[in-house]
Scaffold this motif. Structure first.
Motif, PDB file in Angstrom:
ATOM      1  N   GLN A  78      -0.525 -12.053   3.885  1.00  0.00           N
ATOM      2  CA  GLN A  78      -1.074 -11.315   5.017  1.00  0.00           C
ATOM      3  C   GLN A  78      -0.118 -10.221   5.482  1.00  0.00           C
ATOM      4  OE1 GLN A  78      -4.148 -11.679   6.087  1.00  0.00           O
ATOM      5  NE2 GLN A  78      -4.485 -13.318   4.556  1.00  0.00           N
ATOM      6  N   LEU A  79       1.190 -10.512   5.511  1.00  0.00           N
ATOM      7  CA  LEU A  79       2.161  -9.499   5.910  1.00  0.00           C
ATOM      8  C   LEU A  79       2.184  -8.326   4.929  1.00  0.00           C
ATOM      9  CD1 LEU A  79       5.145 -11.764   7.046  1.00  0.00           C
ATOM     10  CD2 LEU A  79       3.647 -10.379   8.504  1.00  0.00           C
ATOM     11  N   ALA A  80       1.927  -8.612   3.647  1.00  0.00           N
ATOM     12  CA  ALA A  80       1.910  -7.534   2.662  1.00  0.00           C
ATOM     13  C   ALA A  80       0.773  -6.558   2.922  1.00  0.00           C
ATOM     14  CB  ALA A  80       1.791  -8.120   1.255  1.00  0.00           C
ATOM     15  N   LYS A  81      -0.335  -7.064   3.509  1.00  0.00           N
ATOM     16  CA  LYS A  81      -1.446  -6.162   3.835  1.00  0.00           C
ATOM     17  C   LYS A  81      -1.093  -5.252   5.002  1.00  0.00           C
ATOM     18  CE  LYS A  81      -4.896  -9.487   2.210  1.00  0.00           C
ATOM     19  NZ  LYS A  81      -6.060 -10.336   2.591  1.00  0.00           N
ATOM     20  N   LEU A  82      -0.207  -5.698   5.876  1.00  0.00           N
ATOM     21  CA  LEU A  82       0.154  -4.904   7.046  1.00  0.00           C
ATOM     22  C   LEU A  82       1.328  -3.974   6.770  1.00  0.00           C
ATOM     23  CD1 LEU A  82      -0.112  -7.680   9.810  1.00  0.00           C
ATOM     24  CD2 LEU A  82      -1.783  -5.894   9.274  1.00  0.00           C
ATOM     25  N   HIS A  83       2.343  -4.451   6.064  1.00  0.00           N
ATOM     26  CA  HIS A  83       3.584  -3.689   5.909  1.00  0.00           C
ATOM     27  C   HIS A  83       3.839  -3.195   4.479  1.00  0.00           C
ATOM     28  CE1 HIS A  83       4.654  -4.946   9.971  1.00  0.00           C
ATOM     29  NE2 HIS A  83       4.381  -6.214   9.625  1.00  0.00           N
ATOM     30  N   GLY A  84       2.969  -3.523   3.567  1.00  0.00           N
ATOM     31  CA  GLY A  84       3.161  -3.062   2.197  1.00  0.00           C
ATOM     32  C   GLY A  84       3.784  -4.135   1.312  1.00  0.00           C
ATOM     33  N   THR A  85       3.373  -4.131   0.049  1.00  0.00           N
ATOM     34  CA  THR A  85       3.851  -5.142  -0.893  1.00  0.00           C
ATOM     35  C   THR A  85       5.345  -5.025  -1.145  1.00  0.00           C
ATOM     36  OG1 THR A  85       1.680  -5.172  -1.971  1.00  0.00           O
ATOM     37  CG2 THR A  85       3.546  -6.072  -3.215  1.00  0.00           C
ATOM     38  N   ALA A  86       5.841  -3.785  -1.274  1.00  0.00           N
ATOM     39  CA  ALA A  86       7.250  -3.589  -1.603  1.00  0.00           C
ATOM     40  C   ALA A  86       8.164  -4.137  -0.520  1.00  0.00           C
ATOM     41  CB  ALA A  86       7.534  -2.107  -1.844  1.00  0.00           C
ATOM     42  N   GLU A  87       7.820  -3.884   0.774  1.00  0.00           N
ATOM     43  CA  GLU A  87       8.670  -4.353   1.870  1.00  0.00           C
ATOM     44  C   GLU A  87       8.679  -5.871   1.947  1.00  0.00           C
ATOM     45  OE1 GLU A  87      10.717  -2.862   3.713  1.00  0.00           O
ATOM     46  OE2 GLU A  87      10.299  -0.803   3.108  1.00  0.00           O
ATOM     47  N   VAL A  88       7.514  -6.500   1.760  1.00  0.00           N
ATOM     48  CA  VAL A  88       7.448  -7.961   1.845  1.00  0.00           C
ATOM     49  C   VAL A  88       8.182  -8.601   0.671  1.00  0.00           C
ATOM     50  CG1 VAL A  88       5.882  -9.951   1.841  1.00  0.00           C
ATOM     51  CG2 VAL A  88       5.315  -7.901   3.166  1.00  0.00           C
ATOM     52  N   ASP A  89       8.014  -8.021  -0.523  1.00  0.00           N
ATOM     53  CA  ASP A  89       8.731  -8.562  -1.691  1.00  0.00           C
ATOM     54  C   ASP A  89      10.243  -8.434  -1.511  1.00  0.00           C
ATOM     55  OD1 ASP A  89       8.620  -9.558  -4.564  1.00  0.00           O
ATOM     56  OD2 ASP A  89       9.750  -7.689  -4.811  1.00  0.00           O
TER      57      ASP A  89
END
Length: 494
Positions: free
Chosen positions: A423-434
């Motif tokens: 869910q966080l990847a949908k808000l802040h982007g996949t790269a930042e969450v990874d």
């Protein structure tokens, strides 16, 4: 010729001498020599001190068959009264030996090789590897000049059978004869100069349809082709100061060098046949005999079945073999204190490995016989088994690292935290969450809201400005408390 021409023109010694610019006695001497049929330019031999001893020198050379040395001759004629130097004696002995050899020279009939008829083999000293001696099997097909060089660790009869099988399969067939030296593995004895063959080498020859012949003792001229192959192989393969080849670290490097050498020499144009031996071999193969399907295995030892763990059992001791041989049949034999394992491959019989003889309860296992073993703890890669897991691992390598470390640490509520990361990847982007997941894996932070805290730190939220001390504001508590130090409080007389 100018002197004689001047004499023929003038007919006078003195007149010819004036024309040629020489003394008239020289003109007379040349004219008299020409009249006797002698060569005027040939230097006349003057009497020497050793001339009276020449009959004795010739006698000594004749009696010794041309083998006596000049120093020995000098000792004998000195005792007889010769007072000259040993240099004069050496020259006289050399002249006497040359005269002797001229009358006793061995005349060779030229050998015209026929295709598919003769093969020769011989041994050469190989390089030492880790202090251990090696040998080079050098075979030579006479007509096509095709050469085969194989490194070995011994010269026993099973090794000969292995090398012979590998050579014939490289040639693509067997010739009619094989010529070699008179070693014990081939010739056990000589009776009236007739060689007595080793029965096992006869069996090997019959298996391949090959007749084993040996050269005459102390007569290298009868197998000069294989001698030349040995000389060339030793020159190029044995490390010396001349070829600047570095020392071999293991036996495998020597095998690779021999294979490269065989390919190189057979690809070059040979001086005698004016074409590469590999090209001539393709033509000679039509005259070679067909090889049997199975190699000769009677001399290779006893058969053993390789287990699934790439080991064999010999005398209640387990020995490892290359893992590629698992499930196959191999041959094992003891040579001294070593166990020699031979396998049958597409190229024929070949030595697979060697072990030092061991005792029951002490297996001999070599690490190089097995493929590299992965570290299951550090190199295990997560694989998705559901849509949720696939979505989480799709975030990147940081997600895979987070899952691996979290599982290793026994973190709680892993699946809800994985869903939260998606869910966080949908808000802040996949790269930042990874990136945040990778940081959490490195720092070992798998508690509630740890991922959100790391993510906020990365994207710059809720990070207060650092506080810097100044003259107007200080964390020092001050000195006001010291102002009343030493003053008695009211009501206290002391």
């Amino acid at each position: 010729m100018e002197i004689l021409e001047a004499y023929d023109l003038t007919g006078s010694y003195r007149a010819a001498a004036d024309l040629a610019g020489v003394d008239h006695h020289t003109v007379k001497r040349y004219v008299l020599l020409r009249g006797k049929g002698s060569d005027p330019t040939r230097r006349q031999q003057r009497p020497k001190m050793i001339d009276e001893f020449m009959p004795k020198i010739e006698e000594l050379v004749e009696r010794s068959g041309g083998r006596i040395g000049a120093d020995r001759v000098h000792e004998k004629i000195t005792a007889m009264g010769f007072t000259g130097t040993d240099r004069t004696t050496r020259r006289a002995v050399a002249a006497a030996k040359a005269s002797y050899q001229a009358g006793h020279r061995r005349v060779f009939r030229p050998w015209i090789a026929e295709p598919g008829l003769w093969m020769q083999w011989d041994w050469g000293d190989g390089p030492k590897i880790a202090g251990r001696r090696t040998w080079l099997w050098c075979a030579w097909l006479a007509w096509s000049r095709y050469r085969v060089v194989i490194p070995v660790l011994d010269k026993t009869l099973p090794t000969i059978a292995t090398c012979l099988d590998m050579t014939l399969r490289q040639l693509g067939g067997a010739p009619t004869y094989a010529l070699t030296d008179n070693e014990r593995t081939v010739t056990t004895d000589h009776i009236a100069r007739i060689p007595v063959r080793n029965r096992q080498i006869i069996e090997i020859g019959h298996h391949y349809g090959l007749t084993i012949r040996t050269c005459l003792p102390a007569d290298p001229q009868s197998k000069g082709g294989s001698e030349a192959t040995v000389r060339i192989a030793k020159r190029d393969l044995v490390p010396t100061e001349v070829n600047l080849r570095p020392a071999y670290q293991n036996f495998g490097e020597l095998e690779q060098a021999c294979t490269a050498f065989t390919t190189e020499v057979n690809g070059k144009v040979h001086r005698a046949i004016r074409r590469p031996p590999a090209q001539a071999l393709a033509e000679e193969r039509h005259r070679l005999h067909r090889l049997p399907e199975a190699p000769f295995t009677a001399a290779l030892g006893t058969t053993r079945k390789v287990a699934a763990d790439a080991t064999i059992s010999v005398d209640a001791v387990r020995y490892s073999v290359p893992h590629q041989l698992a499930g196959t049949t191999i041959w094992a034999r003891f040579h001294g204190d070593e166990l020699v394992v031979t396998a049958i491959t597409e190229d024929g019989a070949m030595e697979a490995t060697r072990h030092q003889r061991s005792t029951p309860g002490n297996p001999s296992i070599k690490n190089e016989h097995y493929p590299p073993r992965p570290d299951h703890d550090s190199q295990r890669v997560p694989k998705a088994t559901s849509a949720e897991e696939a979505a989480f691992l799709a975030l990147g390598p940081g997600a895979a690292a987070w899952l691996t470390e979290a599982a290793t640490c026994g973190a709680r509520r892993i699946r809800p935290k994985m869903a939260e990361a998606i869910q966080l990847a949908k808000l802040h982007g996949t790269a930042e969450v990874d990136r945040a997941l990778g940081t959490a894996a490195i720092a070992g932070r798998f508690a509630e809201n740890d991922l959100i805290s790391i993510l906020d730190h990365h994207i710059g939220r809720h990070i207060p400005e650092p506080t810097r001390a100044s003259e107007n504001h200080s964390l020092q508590p001050g000195t006001s408390a010291w102002s009343r130090f030493g003053v008695a409080p009211e009501g206290d007389e002391h």
